[in-house]
Design an enzyme around this catalytic site. Sequence first.
Site, PDB file in Angstrom:
ATOM      1  N   ARG A 109      60.162  29.115  53.059  1.00 34.36           N
ATOM      2  CA  ARG A 109      59.351  29.338  54.248  1.00 34.36           C
ATOM      3  C   ARG A 109      57.996  29.993  53.992  1.00 34.36           C
ATOM      4  O   ARG A 109      57.155  30.030  54.873  1.00 34.36           O
ATOM      5  CB  ARG A 109      60.155  30.124  55.287  1.00 34.36           C
ATOM      6  CG  ARG A 109      61.158  29.213  55.991  1.00 34.36           C
ATOM      7  CD  ARG A 109      62.016  29.982  56.953  1.00 34.36           C
ATOM      8  NE  ARG A 109      62.953  30.839  56.250  1.00 34.36           N
ATOM      9  CZ  ARG A 109      63.715  31.751  56.836  1.00 34.36           C
ATOM     10  NH1 ARG A 109      63.628  31.960  58.121  1.00 34.36           N
ATOM     11  NH2 ARG A 109      64.551  32.477  56.133  1.00 34.36           N
ATOM     12  N   ASN A 158      16.022  57.719  40.332  1.00 37.71           N
ATOM     13  CA  ASN A 158      15.851  57.076  41.638  1.00 37.71           C
ATOM     14  C   ASN A 158      15.591  55.598  41.416  1.00 37.71           C
ATOM     15  O   ASN A 158      14.636  55.220  40.745  1.00 37.71           O
ATOM     16  CB  ASN A 158      14.670  57.732  42.375  1.00 37.71           C
ATOM     17  CG  ASN A 158      14.619  57.269  43.825  1.00 37.71           C
ATOM     18  OD1 ASN A 158      14.730  56.075  44.109  1.00 37.71           O
ATOM     19  ND2 ASN A 158      14.451  58.207  44.738  1.00 37.71           N
TER      20      ASN A 158
END
Length: 455
Positions: A18, A363
């Site tokens: 199933r 950064n």
Amino acid sequence: MTERTCLSIILAAGEGTRMKSALPKVLHAIAGLPMVAHVVRAAAAAGAGDIAIVAGRGAEAVRKAVTPFAPQAEAFVQAERLGTAHAVLAARAAIERGYDDILVLFGDTPLVSGEALRAAREKLAEGAAVTVIGFRPPNPTGYGRLIEKDGVLVAIREERDCSDEERKIGFCNAGLMAIAGREALRLLDAVGNANAKGEFYLTDIVEIARASGLRAVATEAPFENVLGINNRAELAEAEAIWQKNRRHRAMLDGVTLVAPETVFFSFDTEIGADTVVEPNVVFGPGVRVAANAVIHAFSHLEGATVGEDCQVGPYARLRPGADLREKAKVGNFCEVKKAVIDIGAKVNHLTYIGDAFVGSKANIGAGTITCNYDGYNKFITEIGAGAFIGSNSSLVAPVRIGDGAYVASGSVITAEVPEDALAFGRARQTTLPGRGKQLREQQAAAAAAAKAKAG
Ligand code: UD1
Ligand code: CA
């Protein structure tokens, strides 16, 4: 009780079709972990030192899936589906080694808890030969009924073999049992197959035990913990229950979930206290988040480590090997893979950082890309502490940017930038005074001439 030895036999054979899947049913995952591995973890939590898995189709694949959780797990093959007692006996060689307790579990009943199994073992320690874990499903149809008299279990009757009276009983067999090791083989060998299905029913051992003067008892577990999975709808139901419990535990552990029902965890997610998880966040396997971090909305994390006080997202993707150290920030529409973002570094907008080291307090400007792949090999980008990468730069690996260096916006960097240097990797701007006006006048004149010719 800890000194009692325990073998857990996990039945994973004879499954139906199933699931409509090429994958054996018990390998379908809940929270990123195959169902059968959830069962193994529960067995281990209940003190089962040894694990035997009885599988049919794909026995080897099933054993492999549980190996990381139970390296000692043995696989047994039940070639023919002749019933649950027959399946348990496929592990006869393991049972024969001799254990105090045998736990029989189902590979398709993944939400079973260690506590429920411990409680079942406890009854064996108190002298019962068989403990059956029962539950009260909303609809008992299809389950075996537990028939009790004066607090002891006298029989388990399969639905098809029930009398009308027995069918009204709401207390059902979850299928999971604890059996006294010294009685197990005798009880199992006595099971016959004279029933409606012609199968060797494990459940028959209750009556067999009673007939020889042994005691059988039932314990009760919540329905949610003994739910069996037969199709993908039930799989999703089990996933929802698992997630609901996990969210609850996270919150009790000090994690803020702004909209808990929208956050999805993996079986191994770790999150520290005072961390906030905003709505619609998905944690894939292998994620560790320290305390006091914020995971903003719509972020997806997998195989990543996030340090204390970090900020992630909104809309960030952390892939395996992303390692954000304290106070690092990875902002919106950024992807990080196999890269350290060191303490306090910022990768805030629209960036891909892969196979890289980004030094502390560096950064990384919007739109920066580490070009780490040439179609055949991956290369490393190293960015030093405090470096500043201008927006829209491509860093073509292998390449190194030194500490404190600057990269001008829009650069394509292909060679090392030493410490504190400024690198331009783009054409210089040329400005021609008055040339813009001249261009406009030329175009206007041409347009007027064309119009005059047409008119
Ligand atoms: C079984 C119980 C029933 C209980 C129900 C709970 C028996 C006889 N019945 O019924 O009382 O209420 O579970 O869900 O035990 N399996 C094998 N080999 C086999 C047969 C089964 O490995 O030959 C495994 C299956 O993969 C499954 C488990 O055993 O994991 C249960 O088998 P299943 O056929 O689903 O039993 P039920 O009829 O549901
Ligand atoms: Ca079943």
